[in-house]
Design a protein around this motif. Structure first.
Motif, PDB file in Angstrom:
ATOM      1  N   ARG A 228       0.828  -1.205   0.000  1.00 43.87           N
ATOM      2  CA  ARG A 228       0.000   0.000   0.000  1.00 43.87           C
ATOM      3  C   ARG A 228       0.864   1.257   0.000  1.00 43.87           C
ATOM      4  NH1 ARG A 228      -4.868  -1.479   4.347  1.00 43.87           N
ATOM      5  NH2 ARG A 228      -5.297  -3.564   3.500  1.00 43.87           N
ATOM      6  N   ILE A 229       1.905   1.259   0.841  1.00 45.22           N
ATOM      7  CA  ILE A 229       2.786   2.424   0.914  1.00 45.22           C
ATOM      8  C   ILE A 229       3.486   2.639  -0.428  1.00 45.22           C
ATOM      9  CG2 ILE A 229       4.832   3.389   2.032  1.00 45.22           C
ATOM     10  CD1 ILE A 229       4.044   1.709   4.534  1.00 45.22           C
ATOM     11  N   ALA A 230       3.995   1.552  -1.006  1.00 47.09           N
ATOM     12  CA  ALA A 230       4.694   1.656  -2.283  1.00 47.09           C
ATOM     13  C   ALA A 230       3.768   2.179  -3.378  1.00 47.09           C
ATOM     14  CB  ALA A 230       5.261   0.294  -2.669  1.00 47.09           C
ATOM     15  N   THR A 231       2.526   1.695  -3.396  1.00 49.50           N
ATOM     16  CA  THR A 231       1.552   2.161  -4.393  1.00 49.50           C
ATOM     17  C   THR A 231       1.301   3.653  -4.239  1.00 49.50           C
ATOM     18  OG1 THR A 231       0.478  -0.006  -4.465  1.00 49.50           O
ATOM     19  CG2 THR A 231      -0.800   1.870  -5.262  1.00 49.50           C
ATOM     20  N   TYR A 232       1.118   4.107  -3.004  1.00 42.76           N
ATOM     21  CA  TYR A 232       0.886   5.522  -2.722  1.00 42.76           C
ATOM     22  C   TYR A 232       2.069   6.373  -3.198  1.00 42.76           C
ATOM     23  CZ  TYR A 232       0.499   9.745   0.186  1.00 42.76           C
ATOM     24  OH  TYR A 232       0.448  11.050   0.642  1.00 42.76           O
ATOM     25  N   LEU A 233       3.279   5.950  -2.872  1.00 43.69           N
ATOM     26  CA  LEU A 233       4.461   6.713  -3.252  1.00 43.69           C
ATOM     27  C   LEU A 233       4.643   6.736  -4.774  1.00 43.69           C
ATOM     28  CD1 LEU A 233       6.978   5.488  -0.524  1.00 43.69           C
ATOM     29  CD2 LEU A 233       5.768   7.679  -0.611  1.00 43.69           C
ATOM     30  N   LEU A 234       4.384   5.623  -5.419  1.00 38.03           N
ATOM     31  CA  LEU A 234       4.516   5.566  -6.877  1.00 38.03           C
ATOM     32  C   LEU A 234       3.469   6.437  -7.573  1.00 38.03           C
ATOM     33  CD1 LEU A 234       5.330   1.780  -7.275  1.00 38.03           C
ATOM     34  CD2 LEU A 234       6.863   3.684  -7.794  1.00 38.03           C
TER      35      LEU A 234
ATOM     36  N   LEU B 141      -4.571   5.006   3.670  1.00 32.86           N
ATOM     37  CA  LEU B 141      -4.152   3.637   3.371  1.00 32.86           C
ATOM     38  C   LEU B 141      -4.894   2.592   4.202  1.00 32.86           C
ATOM     39  CD1 LEU B 141      -0.277   4.095   3.035  1.00 32.86           C
ATOM     40  CD2 LEU B 141      -2.039   4.260   1.281  1.00 32.86           C
ATOM     41  N   GLY B 142      -5.668   3.060   5.190  1.00 33.18           N
ATOM     42  CA  GLY B 142      -6.430   2.127   6.013  1.00 33.18           C
ATOM     43  C   GLY B 142      -5.558   1.313   6.944  1.00 33.18           C
ATOM     44  N   VAL B 143      -4.525   1.957   7.530  1.00 30.48           N
ATOM     45  CA  VAL B 143      -3.604   1.255   8.426  1.00 30.48           C
ATOM     46  C   VAL B 143      -3.440   2.045   9.713  1.00 30.48           C
ATOM     47  CG1 VAL B 143      -2.357   0.191   6.510  1.00 30.48           C
ATOM     48  CG2 VAL B 143      -1.559   2.379   7.422  1.00 30.48           C
ATOM     49  N   ASN B 144      -2.876   1.393  10.721  1.00 30.52           N
ATOM     50  CA  ASN B 144      -2.578   2.042  11.988  1.00 30.52           C
ATOM     51  C   ASN B 144      -1.385   2.977  11.828  1.00 30.52           C
ATOM     52  OD1 ASN B 144      -0.688   1.799  14.579  1.00 30.52           O
ATOM     53  ND2 ASN B 144      -2.826   1.745  15.253  1.00 30.52           N
ATOM     54  N   ARG B 145      -1.471   4.149  12.439  1.00 30.38           N
ATOM     55  CA  ARG B 145      -0.411   5.149  12.256  1.00 30.38           C
ATOM     56  C   ARG B 145       0.938   4.641  12.756  1.00 30.38           C
ATOM     57  NH1 ARG B 145       2.759   9.030  14.124  1.00 30.38           N
ATOM     58  NH2 ARG B 145       2.737  11.120  13.200  1.00 30.38           N
ATOM     59  N   SER B 146       0.956   4.020  13.930  1.00 29.51           N
ATOM     60  CA  SER B 146       2.218   3.528  14.482  1.00 29.51           C
ATOM     61  C   SER B 146       2.816   2.435  13.605  1.00 29.51           C
ATOM     62  CB  SER B 146       2.005   3.004  15.904  1.00 29.51           C
ATOM     63  OG  SER B 146       1.572   4.041  16.760  1.00 29.51           O
ATOM     64  N   ALA B 147       1.934   1.522  13.130  1.00 31.81           N
ATOM     65  CA  ALA B 147       2.407   0.449  12.249  1.00 31.81           C
ATOM     66  C   ALA B 147       2.934   1.027  10.943  1.00 31.81           C
ATOM     67  CB  ALA B 147       1.279  -0.538  11.981  1.00 31.81           C
ATOM     68  N   LEU B 148       2.290   2.080  10.456  1.00 29.72           N
ATOM     69  CA  LEU B 148       2.749   2.747   9.235  1.00 29.72           C
ATOM     70  C   LEU B 148       4.158   3.310   9.440  1.00 29.72           C
ATOM     71  CD1 LEU B 148       2.195   4.003   6.394  1.00 29.72           C
ATOM     72  CD2 LEU B 148       1.293   5.998   7.618  1.00 29.72           C
ATOM     73  N   SER B 149       4.377   3.978  10.557  1.00 29.82           N
ATOM     74  CA  SER B 149       5.690   4.563  10.834  1.00 29.82           C
ATOM     75  C   SER B 149       6.761   3.482  10.917  1.00 29.82           C
ATOM     76  CB  SER B 149       5.635   5.369  12.136  1.00 29.82           C
ATOM     77  OG  SER B 149       4.769   6.475  12.012  1.00 29.82           O
ATOM     78  N   ARG B 150       6.432   2.355  11.541  1.00 31.75           N
ATOM     79  CA  ARG B 150       7.413   1.264  11.648  1.00 31.75           C
ATOM     80  C   ARG B 150       7.766   0.707  10.270  1.00 31.75           C
ATOM     81  NH1 ARG B 150       4.199  -0.030  16.214  1.00 31.75           N
ATOM     82  NH2 ARG B 150       3.029  -1.590  15.031  1.00 31.75           N
TER      83      ARG B 150
ATOM     84  N   ILE C 163       7.514   2.230   7.342  1.00 32.09           N
ATOM     85  CA  ILE C 163       8.300   3.230   6.617  1.00 32.09           C
ATOM     86  C   ILE C 163       9.754   3.171   7.075  1.00 32.09           C
ATOM     87  CG2 ILE C 163       8.691   5.718   6.399  1.00 32.09           C
ATOM     88  CD1 ILE C 163       5.649   6.061   6.260  1.00 32.09           C
ATOM     89  N   GLY C 164       9.966   2.977   8.380  1.00 27.55           N
ATOM     90  CA  GLY C 164      11.329   2.842   8.894  1.00 27.55           C
ATOM     91  C   GLY C 164      12.033   1.628   8.313  1.00 27.55           C
ATOM     92  N   ARG C 165      11.303   0.511   8.178  1.00 26.95           N
ATOM     93  CA  ARG C 165      11.896  -0.703   7.593  1.00 26.95           C
ATOM     94  C   ARG C 165      12.214  -0.500   6.109  1.00 26.95           C
ATOM     95  NH1 ARG C 165       8.487  -3.539  11.555  1.00 26.95           N
ATOM     96  NH2 ARG C 165       6.667  -3.351  10.187  1.00 26.95           N
ATOM     97  N   MET C 166      11.309   0.202   5.392  1.00 28.34           N
ATOM     98  CA  MET C 166      11.557   0.468   3.970  1.00 28.34           C
ATOM     99  C   MET C 166      12.786   1.370   3.797  1.00 28.34           C
ATOM    100  SD  MET C 166       7.593   0.953   2.680  1.00 28.34           S
ATOM    101  CE  MET C 166       7.969   1.178   0.926  1.00 28.34           C
ATOM    102  N   ARG C 167      12.960   2.252   4.733  1.00 30.10           N
ATOM    103  CA  ARG C 167      14.145   3.115   4.706  1.00 30.10           C
ATOM    104  C   ARG C 167      15.405   2.286   4.952  1.00 30.10           C
ATOM    105  NH1 ARG C 167      14.693   8.654   8.334  1.00 30.10           N
ATOM    106  NH2 ARG C 167      16.556   9.488   7.294  1.00 30.10           N
ATOM    107  N   SER C 168      15.342   1.391   5.935  1.00 26.01           N
ATOM    108  CA  SER C 168      16.489   0.527   6.242  1.00 26.01           C
ATOM    109  C   SER C 168      16.827  -0.396   5.081  1.00 26.01           C
ATOM    110  CB  SER C 168      16.206  -0.302   7.503  1.00 26.01           C
ATOM    111  OG  SER C 168      16.023   0.524   8.622  1.00 26.01           O
ATOM    112  N   ASP C 169      15.806  -0.796   4.321  1.00 24.29           N
ATOM    113  CA  ASP C 169      16.006  -1.694   3.182  1.00 24.29           C
ATOM    114  C   ASP C 169      16.491  -0.966   1.926  1.00 24.29           C
ATOM    115  OD1 ASP C 169      15.220  -3.800   4.749  1.00 24.29           O
ATOM    116  OD2 ASP C 169      13.166  -3.895   3.964  1.00 24.29           O
ATOM    117  N   GLY C 170      16.666   0.344   2.038  1.00 27.86           N
ATOM    118  CA  GLY C 170      17.198   1.102   0.912  1.00 27.86           C
ATOM    119  C   GLY C 170      16.184   1.432  -0.168  1.00 27.86           C
ATOM    120  N   LEU C 171      14.882   1.327   0.149  1.00 28.68           N
ATOM    121  CA  LEU C 171      13.851   1.636  -0.834  1.00 28.68           C
ATOM    122  C   LEU C 171      13.560   3.129  -0.908  1.00 28.68           C
ATOM    123  CD1 LEU C 171      11.330  -1.242  -0.020  1.00 28.68           C
ATOM    124  CD2 LEU C 171      12.980  -1.149  -1.909  1.00 28.68           C
ATOM    125  N   ILE C 172      13.604   3.797   0.237  1.00 31.08           N
ATOM    126  CA  ILE C 172      13.239   5.212   0.315  1.00 31.08           C
ATOM    127  C   ILE C 172      14.145   5.930   1.312  1.00 31.08           C
ATOM    128  CG2 ILE C 172      10.801   4.852  -0.266  1.00 31.08           C
ATOM    129  CD1 ILE C 172      10.156   4.989   2.727  1.00 31.08           C
TER     130      ILE C 172
END
Length: 229
Positions: free
Chosen positions: A159-165, A188-197, A199-208
């Motif tokens: 969902r996050i990737a779709t939104y960003l794209l 996106l229909g998700v929990n705010r805290s879960a969304l932040s976590r 996004i942090g993982r996507m950042r760590s994975d070098g996606l964003i």
């Protein structure tokens, strides 16, 4: 009235209007100006209303009671936003959510009947007002359609990737400006805290990379693959 007009100028309802037009229209369509303390309920689930609210100061959130006993934040509206417009336009519909002040908030309520019926002068500003309301309702309809499309995607990362794209497609730039985190979570229909976590993982994975509301897409192809999950 002048201070109300200046505060209301940022509302989508008065887009492309002069302060003088806004001042005159407020005299035609407003029904009440009220202050709410943080945590106070403005509209209750099950209520119906013939009025919408323009947020002059503060912010409100729309919450939904779930059968699990939890509450889901469906939307967040800041100063200048219009809320309750879909409900007032539907006439006999009842609110599916509670609308609650997130902080001390000042609201100007406006009437659907007064918006839809021309003022005695039949001024051009009143015609613009109705068109602005129609545009806002249309925008909310398409936002809802977009949210339903996000909900069809199983994974939060997808969902996050779709939104960003989508933001990337609209701007053509790899650095995009996102909605505030609460609004993004609601969309996106998700929990705010879960969304932040996530996004942090996507950042760590070098996606964003993330800098406040600005997100830089570092690997477009990898993000596209995320949307398939």
């Amino acid at each position: 009235m002048d201070d109300i007009a200046r505060l209301a100028m940022g509302s989508c309802l008065f887009a492309s209007m002069s302060e003088n037009d806004v001042r005159k229209l407020i005299g035609c369509i407003s029904t009440a100006r009220r202050n709410f303390i943080c945590g106070e309920t403005i509209i209750r689930e099950g209520d119906s209303t013939a009025c919408a609210g323009i947020i002059l100061k503060g912010a409100v959130r729309a919450e939904k009671h779930l059968y699990s006993g939890e509450r889901s934040i469906e939307a967040y509206h800041g100063a200048g936003s219009l809320f309750g417009d879909v409900l007032m336009s539907a006439r006999n519909a009842t609110s599916p959510v509670d609308v609650i002040a997130c902080e001390d908030t000042e609201v100007l309520f406006v009437s659907i009947d007064k918006i839809m019926h021309s003022c005695p002068e039949s001024c051009a500003a009143h015609e613009r007002l109705r068109m602005n309301l129609l545009n806002e309702l249309s925008e909310k309809f398409w936002t809802l359609r977009k949210k339903l499309n996000y909900l069809r995607i199983k994974s939060m990362r997808g969902r996050i990737a779709t939104y960003l794209l989508e933001l990337f497609s609209q701007s053509g730039a790899v650095t995009v400006k996102c909605l505030p985190r609460d609004d993004t979570a609601a969309l996106l229909g998700v929990n705010r805290s879960a969304l932040s976590r996530e996004i942090g993982r996507m950042r760590s994975d070098g996606l964003i990379d993330v800098d406040g509301k600005l997100v830089t897409l570092l690997d477009i192809e990898a993000l596209k693959r995320c949307t398939m999950n």
